[in-house]
Design a protein around this motif. Structure first.
Motif, PDB file in Angstrom:
ATOM      1  N   SER A  22      21.243  40.801  73.810  1.00  0.00           N
ATOM      2  CA  SER A  22      20.442  41.560  74.758  1.00  0.00           C
ATOM      3  C   SER A  22      19.377  42.333  73.993  1.00  0.00           C
ATOM      4  N   ARG A  24      16.039  45.024  74.299  1.00  0.00           N
ATOM      5  CA  ARG A  24      15.300  45.952  75.149  1.00  0.00           C
ATOM      6  C   ARG A  24      14.060  46.421  74.409  1.00  0.00           C
ATOM      7  N   SER A  26      11.137  49.165  74.844  1.00  0.00           N
ATOM      8  CA  SER A  26      10.861  50.359  75.633  1.00  0.00           C
ATOM      9  C   SER A  26       9.369  50.542  75.816  1.00  0.00           C
ATOM     10  N   HIS A  70      14.643  42.709  78.074  1.00  0.00           N
ATOM     11  CA  HIS A  70      14.346  43.696  79.107  1.00  0.00           C
ATOM     12  C   HIS A  70      13.128  44.499  78.631  1.00  0.00           C
ATOM     13  N   ASP A  71      11.997  44.298  79.253  1.00  0.00           N
ATOM     14  CA  ASP A  71      10.777  45.004  78.869  1.00  0.00           C
ATOM     15  C   ASP A  71      10.539  46.140  79.857  1.00  0.00           C
ATOM     16  N   ASP A  72      10.827  47.373  79.435  1.00  0.00           N
ATOM     17  CA  ASP A  72      10.686  48.521  80.324  1.00  0.00           C
ATOM     18  C   ASP A  72       9.237  48.792  80.692  1.00  0.00           C
ATOM     19  N   VAL A  77      12.273  41.091  83.102  1.00  0.00           N
ATOM     20  CA  VAL A  77      13.298  40.526  82.242  1.00  0.00           C
ATOM     21  C   VAL A  77      12.902  39.089  81.938  1.00  0.00           C
ATOM     22  N   ARG A 100      12.672  51.526  84.735  1.00  0.00           N
ATOM     23  CA  ARG A 100      13.943  52.063  84.283  1.00  0.00           C
ATOM     24  C   ARG A 100      14.007  53.554  84.543  1.00  0.00           C
ATOM     25  N   PRO A 107      16.548  53.656  74.611  1.00  0.00           N
ATOM     26  CA  PRO A 107      16.225  52.235  74.786  1.00  0.00           C
ATOM     27  C   PRO A 107      17.049  51.388  73.843  1.00  0.00           C
ATOM     28  N   GLY A 108      17.543  50.263  74.363  1.00  0.00           N
ATOM     29  CA  GLY A 108      18.269  49.336  73.500  1.00  0.00           C
ATOM     30  C   GLY A 108      19.743  49.574  73.478  1.00  0.00           C
ATOM     31  N   GLY A 113      19.145  45.473  82.805  1.00  0.00           N
ATOM     32  CA  GLY A 113      18.161  46.065  83.700  1.00  0.00           C
ATOM     33  C   GLY A 113      18.513  45.764  85.139  1.00  0.00           C
TER      34      GLY A 113
END
Length: 352
Positions: A22, A24, A26, A70-72, A77, A100, A107-108, A113
């Motif tokens: 996974s 992430r 941020s 997961h790109d905040d 996603v 988010r 983050p991470g 998400g």
């Protein structure tokens, strides 16, 4: 003969299913992989730092890495697969999700998400990433790509484009080459040495080096490799098959340790020696290792300097019978990267 032993070890070995992690990214330029923080080098985009880390994971486990990104910042996603040679591909649709919550934590942290399915990582096993970027983890079946309803769900997201921007084309089915082949040796149970005389001296040290790499103790592996290389050179001489094999392993370990320049130089030195010995097959393997390390060099000026040396030797190999002449695509990809590096260097000079 040493050459026959070497080629036997290079035969493709079965690899497991792709490992799943996974990721992430941020909105403040930070990122993590399975909760481990990723730090971009000065001047490096965080997406490229993530790609480099995932490539190192793929090399260390000997199989592609499937990441749920997961790109905040972009609010999406993206399911992505990264191979050991650095190539990447989107494996499903980018899924738009809501922003988010501000209280969601660092983050991470490995949380999924909103609007995503946990099937993407369930059953895949956990990958424990050390500071060096090496990993030892189990693999398993990866679930289907996340599915969501709503506007933008059928569009490719900018995150996917940025993660794929500097990746080489997806390779066709070919034998394992370069660091892929070295990783197979480290993770496999085949012979550890090239020659009978090498087996007497090096089986024990090689076993300890490989175990350190598999356990993610890259600093220990590097120290053991340096010591073993010095001993083998003193006993066998600098051009011996065992010494060249240890140089290959040292280059791979340097790459895992995040030192792509040293990995590049060692790989290219071995490629030159093997070409001088008229071993085009092995020389091409080492050129491919050098190319993988070169792609991790982010400074455009240094990338151009190293790239000229790489392409000069690579071009010479393609003029001779052998796998380099039969496989022109990767060289063209390297030349295309030189064009991109030239553009980046010019832009950096204009800003200075």
């Amino acid at each position: 003969m040493a050459g026959l032993s070497f080629e036997k070890k290079r035969a493709p070995q079965p690899v497991g299913r792709p490992a799943a992690v996974s990721v992430r990214v941020s909105g403040v330029g930070g990122a993590s992989v399975d909760g481990a923080r990723i730090v971009a080098a000065p001047g490096q985009e965080i997406q490229q730092a993530v790609l480099d880390h995932l490539q190192r994971l793929a090399i260390s486990v000997g199989a592609p890495i499937r990441a749920t990104v997961h790109d905040d910042l972009a609010g999406c996603v993206v399911p992505l697969e990264v191979s050991a040679d650095g190539s990447s591909r989107v494996t499903g649709e980018a899924v738009r999700v809501g922003p988010r919550p501000s209280g969601a934590g660092t983050p991470g942290a490995g949380q999924a998400g909103a609007g995503t399915s946990g099937a993407a990582t369930s059953g895949a096993g956990e990958a424990a990433a050390g500071a060096s970027g090496a990993v030892r983890g189990s693999t398993g079946q990866v679930g289907p790509a996340p599915v969501a309803e709503g506007p933008g769900a059928d569009a490719r997201d900018a995150t996917a484009d940025s993660l794929l921007a500097d990746a080489p084309p997806e390779p066709t089915a070919t034998p394992a080459r370069g660091f892929d082949a070295v990783a197979e040796e480290v993770l496999g149970d085949g012979p550890l040495t090239e020659t009978a005389e090498g087996a007497k001296l090096l089986t024990g040290p090689m076993s300890r080096i490989n175990e350190a790499v598999r356990a993610g103790r890259i600093d220990t592996a590097a120290e053991l490799a340096d010591r073993t290389l010095a001993e083998a050179t003193a006993v066998f001489g600098p051009g011996h098959a065992e010494v060249l094999h240890l140089l290959e392993l040292s280059a791979y370990i340097a790459y895992l340790a995040g030192d792509p320049v040293r990995a590049f130089r060692l790989s290219l030195d071995v490629a030159r020696l093997r070409r001088q010995a008229r071993d085009g097959e092995a020389a091409y393997d080492n050129v491919r290792s050098a190319a993988t390390a070169w792609r991790a060099v982010r400074d455009p000026e240094e990338g151009l300097r190293l790239g000229r040396d790489l392409i000069d030797l690579w071009t010479d190999l393609t003029a001779e019978p052998g796998p380099a002449a039969d496989d022109p695509g990767p060289l063209e990809s390297a030349r295309a990267r030189m064009v991109r590096l030239t553009d980046r260097a010019a832009q950096a000079a204009a800003r200075a």
